[in-house]
Design an enzyme around this catalytic site. Sequence first.
Site, PDB file in Angstrom:
ATOM      1  N   ASN A  73       0.858  -1.161  -0.042  1.00  0.00           N
ATOM      2  CA  ASN A  73      -0.076   0.121  -0.033  1.00  0.00           C
ATOM      3  C   ASN A  73       0.805   1.275   0.132  1.00  0.00           C
ATOM      4  O   ASN A  73       0.318   2.151  -0.454  1.00  0.00           O
ATOM      5  CB  ASN A  73      -0.902   0.065   1.052  1.00  0.00           C
ATOM      6  CG  ASN A  73      -2.198  -0.937   0.961  1.00  0.00           C
ATOM      7  OD1 ASN A  73      -2.329  -1.197  -0.255  1.00  0.00           O
ATOM      8  ND2 ASN A  73      -3.137  -1.049   1.686  1.00  0.00           N
ATOM      9  N   HIS A 153      -3.839   2.622  15.029  1.00  0.00           N
ATOM     10  CA  HIS A 153      -4.933   1.949  14.417  1.00  0.00           C
ATOM     11  C   HIS A 153      -4.725   0.612  13.897  1.00  0.00           C
ATOM     12  O   HIS A 153      -4.140   0.261  12.800  1.00  0.00           O
ATOM     13  CB  HIS A 153      -5.624   2.591  13.194  1.00  0.00           C
ATOM     14  CG  HIS A 153      -6.793   2.020  12.548  1.00  0.00           C
ATOM     15  ND1 HIS A 153      -7.877   1.822  13.119  1.00  0.00           N
ATOM     16  CD2 HIS A 153      -7.131   1.611  11.306  1.00  0.00           C
ATOM     17  CE1 HIS A 153      -8.729   1.005  12.348  1.00  0.00           C
ATOM     18  NE2 HIS A 153      -8.207   1.193  11.151  1.00  0.00           N
TER      19      HIS A 153
END
Length: 284
Positions: A73, A153
Amino acid sequence: LRELGDVLLLDIVEGLPQGEALDINHQLAEQGIDCIARGSNNYEDMKGSNFVVVVAGVGRKPGMTRMDLLKTNADIVKGVCDKIKNYAPDSKIIVVTNPLDPLTYLVLKSLGGNRKQIIGMGGMLDLSRFKEHISTVTGISRDSVQAMVISEHGENMLPLVRFSSLSGIPLTEFVTAEQSEDLATKTKSIAAQVISLKGATVYAPGNAVSTMVESIVKNKKAILPVSALLEGEYGYNDVCIGVPCVLGDEGMEKIIELRLNENEKQVFDLGVQSVKNAIKSFSL
Ligand code: LAC
């Protein structure tokens, strides 16, 4: 749905964003909402955008952590940064692609933007889940739940029972220590369950992004958990991580520093270390 503005959906898959836009417009038309959704495969169409929400990338598969997506990513998001630089350099940017905190840092550094303008959406989503569990465990309306989730996160997420309440009454008066532990564990693990059941999380992340955009567009100055660049806050520099932030028309206007206890600080420190390790792998 919140009438915050028109939306352009950009995707590399031909037809997909156009199809989504049609479907969305049909819903909005019936509801009498005059915001327009458009779909495109051409990045040039983002010219003039006030906000860019970066969701490009691959999602995790069952059994993967968010951090497992780092290399793939990061490459995709770097490409997106080049497009933003060309077509919407002055927009406010909300990063959603995982691993969220390292990639928020990557976008900030790649664009050379400031921390008010570029933030990440992770804590808001964790907060949605924490609120749902709190309501289920206590049997009290979701509407009465105030809560906070900070840190990474990811594996070192920190749902803060001590900073949560039911209509101002401390949550600790409603739950046992064991239930508190359980609330935190469930909040951390539930996304993986959604992914194993339906392949991806969709509605709650979309809603979380909207809440952040709404606070900025309407200059509400809501305190929301956001992945932001620390510049001395919480004792750290040069790292993006989830912290409570004031969102107003300038973007991320202020980071609120919570007085964490030893146990909470330990998890937060692990979160920072995890993000710092990840960002070492970027060649910026
Ligand atoms: C989630 C993924 C997208 O928490 O990080 O839903």
